[in-house]
Design a protein around this motif. Structure first.
Motif, mmCIF file in Angstrom:
data_model
loop_
_atom_site.group_PDB
_atom_site.id
_atom_site.type_symbol
_atom_site.label_atom_id
_atom_site.label_comp_id
_atom_site.label_asym_id
_atom_site.label_seq_id
_atom_site.Cartn_x
_atom_site.Cartn_y
_atom_site.Cartn_z
ATOM 1 N N PHE A 194 -5.559 2.673 6.568
ATOM 2 C CA PHE A 194 -6.868 3.222 6.237
ATOM 3 C C PHE A 194 -6.666 4.464 5.366
ATOM 4 C CE2 PHE A 194 -7.670 0.786 10.049
ATOM 5 C CZ PHE A 194 -8.963 0.293 9.891
ATOM 6 N N VAL A 195 -7.349 4.515 4.245
ATOM 7 C CA VAL A 195 -7.241 5.641 3.312
ATOM 8 C C VAL A 195 -8.553 6.422 3.340
ATOM 9 C CG1 VAL A 195 -6.744 6.341 0.958
ATOM 10 C CG2 VAL A 195 -5.713 4.238 1.875
ATOM 11 N N PHE A 196 -8.466 7.731 3.541
ATOM 12 C CA PHE A 196 -9.662 8.557 3.621
ATOM 13 C C PHE A 196 -9.612 9.652 2.565
ATOM 14 C CE2 PHE A 196 -6.512 10.427 6.413
ATOM 15 C CZ PHE A 196 -6.634 11.797 6.211
ATOM 16 N N GLY A 197 -10.785 10.171 2.233
ATOM 17 C CA GLY A 197 -10.868 11.209 1.213
ATOM 18 C C GLY A 197 -10.925 12.618 1.770
ATOM 19 N N ARG A 198 -11.400 12.743 3.022
ATOM 20 C CA ARG A 198 -11.551 14.072 3.618
ATOM 21 C C ARG A 198 -11.742 13.938 5.120
ATOM 22 N NH1 ARG A 198 -17.066 14.854 4.779
ATOM 23 N NH2 ARG A 198 -18.361 13.196 3.901
ATOM 24 N N GLN A 237 -6.223 10.095 0.635
ATOM 25 C CA GLN A 237 -6.105 9.847 -0.793
ATOM 26 C C GLN A 237 -5.857 11.159 -1.514
ATOM 27 O OE1 GLN A 237 -9.315 7.533 -2.421
ATOM 28 N NE2 GLN A 237 -8.650 7.784 -4.534
ATOM 29 N N ASN A 238 -5.076 11.110 -2.564
ATOM 30 C CA ASN A 238 -4.770 12.309 -3.330
ATOM 31 C C ASN A 238 -6.053 12.869 -3.956
ATOM 32 O OD1 ASN A 238 -3.668 14.280 -4.988
ATOM 33 N ND2 ASN A 238 -2.032 12.968 -5.753
ATOM 34 N N PRO A 239 -6.385 14.130 -3.690
ATOM 35 C CA PRO A 239 -7.572 14.720 -4.327
ATOM 36 C C PRO A 239 -7.527 14.631 -5.855
ATOM 37 C CG PRO A 239 -6.765 16.137 -2.585
ATOM 38 C CD PRO A 239 -5.741 15.060 -2.757
ATOM 39 N N VAL A 240 -6.332 14.665 -6.424
ATOM 40 C CA VAL A 240 -6.198 14.536 -7.878
ATOM 41 C C VAL A 240 -6.768 13.206 -8.351
ATOM 42 C CG1 VAL A 240 -4.510 14.293 -9.748
ATOM 43 C CG2 VAL A 240 -4.221 16.093 -8.033
ATOM 44 N N ALA A 244 -10.194 12.535 -10.621
ATOM 45 C CA ALA A 244 -10.048 11.807 -11.890
ATOM 46 C C ALA A 244 -11.001 10.624 -11.985
ATOM 47 C CB ALA A 244 -8.607 11.336 -12.052
ATOM 48 N N GLY A 245 -11.748 10.339 -10.901
ATOM 49 C CA GLY A 245 -12.701 9.242 -10.928
ATOM 50 C C GLY A 245 -12.350 8.077 -10.032
ATOM 51 N N ALA A 246 -11.291 8.214 -9.224
ATOM 52 C CA ALA A 246 -10.924 7.151 -8.271
ATOM 53 C C ALA A 246 -11.716 7.365 -6.986
ATOM 54 C CB ALA A 246 -9.418 7.160 -8.004
ATOM 55 N N PHE A 247 -12.998 7.030 -7.044
ATOM 56 C CA PHE A 247 -13.911 7.314 -5.939
ATOM 57 C C PHE A 247 -13.603 6.480 -4.710
ATOM 58 C CE2 PHE A 247 -15.495 4.296 -8.923
ATOM 59 C CZ PHE A 247 -16.057 3.265 -8.180
ATOM 60 N N HIS A 248 -12.903 5.356 -4.886
ATOM 61 C CA HIS A 248 -12.359 4.575 -3.782
ATOM 62 C C HIS A 248 -10.868 4.373 -4.024
ATOM 63 C CE1 HIS A 248 -16.621 2.798 -3.338
ATOM 64 N NE2 HIS A 248 -16.423 3.661 -2.366
ATOM 65 N N ASN A 249 -10.120 4.168 -2.951
ATOM 66 C CA ASN A 249 -8.683 3.999 -3.098
ATOM 67 C C ASN A 249 -8.320 2.754 -3.902
ATOM 68 O OD1 ASN A 249 -5.922 2.834 -1.439
ATOM 69 N ND2 ASN A 249 -5.852 4.860 -2.357
ATOM 70 N N ALA A 266 -1.710 8.220 -6.398
ATOM 71 C CA ALA A 266 -2.697 7.727 -5.433
ATOM 72 C C ALA A 266 -2.650 8.513 -4.125
ATOM 73 C CB ALA A 266 -2.463 6.240 -5.157
ATOM 74 N N PHE A 267 -1.445 8.978 -3.747
ATOM 75 C CA PHE A 267 -1.254 9.686 -2.481
ATOM 76 C C PHE A 267 -0.439 10.942 -2.729
ATOM 77 C CE2 PHE A 267 -1.283 5.078 -1.858
ATOM 78 C CZ PHE A 267 -2.438 4.936 -1.104
ATOM 79 N N VAL A 268 -0.655 11.963 -1.912
ATOM 80 C CA VAL A 268 0.035 13.239 -2.113
ATOM 81 C C VAL A 268 1.533 13.081 -1.895
ATOM 82 C CG1 VAL A 268 0.288 15.596 -1.254
ATOM 83 C CG2 VAL A 268 -1.995 14.607 -1.520
ATOM 84 N N ASP A 269 1.926 12.333 -0.873
ATOM 85 C CA ASP A 269 3.346 12.192 -0.515
ATOM 86 C C ASP A 269 3.681 10.709 -0.372
ATOM 87 O OD1 ASP A 269 5.908 12.350 0.438
ATOM 88 O OD2 ASP A 269 5.430 13.653 2.141
#
Length: 444
Positions: A194-198, A237-240, A244-249, A266-269
């Protein structure tokens, strides 16, 4: 018993238009106010489904929703006949009408999160429709989505349904667009990512655009589906990428079985994530295809929708196939990368480019247009409705779309009562073709 992944594609709706409603979706904002062609859109979507069928894939469809949503307008206090409600709402707020007339339900990757039976505690396939709380025009979708899913996948011994999560944007859930599943075979136990934004109760000060999926929503879906802790991962998900417009993973990553194809940003680490997936998969090795930003800048990935592709295993091809939007072939960096990828000897050996421009101009590529469901032969036998495609049904739907859809639509047309009546007539006929019964509010 054989298993397969079935793609249920969203049928583009008769009110398909470019209103630019989705904040954070670069393509949606860029094409706001342009002339849309709903007829071309529905036929492009059906051509995509037909192409996948030609590759030996099992294809299904999910219907568009009734738009404008008179239920939503009544909830805003508008009364009278259907025409009177639309006229009053248009006079009061064309922006509100644009929101309740959106055809965004075509992007069925946002319809729900699905956990197949090998992964769940009770051995049933679980469905949770997404609440899509971040955007008003999508937050009104889930009741009809739930009705449709319950018709196609009847509640009982094989399928379990949940309501959308409560809690507003704190429990924002955007469905399968932020969910990946890794497995050796579709019928084997998988690992859910599961990928989350916040975080729901955190101030995500590093985000310019909203992080639509929250960690708490992802955990809630995993709990109610009965997923095993050791086989369930959560990653931010990487905030970057979001900025940049990747509103979904699924704009920067896509998986299929034991392959994970994703952008370096796509991911910070990503190193830690790859280790976590590897540990969760145990003896089943995972093949990671990490695309470096030096080869494909993040802006090009978002513009072309390289990762909003379908990654599929076809019966008659060695290796996996990418189903890509034609924009990938028209973007030099992504075309060069895909050419090199196919000759690299890796797990992805084929690439098919398809024209889905009507969807792409609103920010939805091939992956947005499909909801993946892993099903056994017995599951297939238990399906309701008439939503699994064959050539006869494809031809019938193509004739239906050509008959009912306009070939030109602008935002100013959304207040036209004839458009509403044309749309409702088309959808009423569609429910008969798909054997869905009275799923729409106007049919009640």
């Amino acid at each position: 018993m054989a298993w397969r992944e079935v793609n249920f594609d969203g049928i583009v709706g008769p009110t398909h238009n470019y209103a630019g409603l989705s904040y954070g979706n670069v393509a949606s904002a860029k094409n706001r106010g342009e002339v849309a062609n709903p007829r071309e859109g529905v036929l492009q979507g059906l051509e995509k489904a037909q192409h996948l069928m030609s590759l030996g894939m099992t294809q299904g469809v999910l219907p568009p929703h009734d738009r404008p949503s008179l239920r939503a307008l009544r909830a805003h206090g508008f009364t009278g006949s259907d025409r009177e409600i639309l006229a009053s709402a248009w006079a009061a707020s064309p922006a509100l009408v644009a929101n309740v007339t959106s055809s965004a339900t075509m992007w069925t990757a946002n319809a729900a999160t699905i956990s197949p039976s090998p992964d769940t505690a009770d051995g049933r396939t679980h469905f949770t429709p997404a609440n899509l709380a971040a955007m008003y025009h999508r937050s009104i979708e889930w009741p009809v989505t739930s009705r449709v899913l319950r018709k196609i996948f009847p509640e009982g011994e094989r399928f379990a349904h949940h309501d959308a999560l409560e809690g507003g944007t704190h429990m924002g859930d955007e469905g399968a667009a932020n969910h990946n599943r890794f497995c050796d075979d579709y019928g084997g136990e998988g690992v859910a990512l599961f990928v989350f934004g916040r975080g729901a109760f955190e101030n995500a000060s590093d985000l310019t655009y909203p992080g639509r999926q929250t960690l708490e929503a992802s955990r809630a879906v995993a709990r109610q589906h009965g997923l095993r802790d050791k086989k369930t991962l959560f990653v931010r998900q990487n905030p970057v990428a979001i900025n940049a417009g990747a509103f979904h993973n699924d704009v920067v990553a896509v998986s299929n079985r034991d392959v994970f194809f994703y952008h370096e940003d796509a991911f910070v680490d990503p190193d830690t994530l790859e280790r976590d997936i590897t540990v969760a998969m145990g003896e089943i090795p995972v093949r990671f295809v990490r695309v470096p930003r030096a080869a494909v800048p993040l802006a090009d990935a978002v513009k072309s929708y390289l990762f909003n592709s379908q990654l599929i295993s076809t019966p008659d091809r060695d290796g996996m196939t990418l189903i890509l939007p034609s924009e990938v072939a028209e973007t030099p960096s992504t075309k060069a990368y895909v050419d090199g990828l196919l000759s690299s000897g890796g797990p992805i050996t084929n690439a098919d480019y398809l024209d889905v421009r009507q969807s792409m101009r609103n920010g939805g590529g091939p992956a947005c247009l499909r909801l993946r469901v892993a099903l056994s032969d017995d599951d297939m036998s238990a399906l309701g409705a008439n939503a699994v495609l064959n050539q006869e049904l494809i031809s019938e739907l193509q004739a239906w779309g050509s008959k009912h859809y306009r070939d030109r639509l602008m935002a100013d047309d959304l207040g036209d009562p004839l458009l509403m009546e044309e749309s409702f007539a088309a959808l009423d006929e569609l429910t008969q073709i798909l054997h869905l019964g009275s799923i729409y509010d106007f049919q009640q």
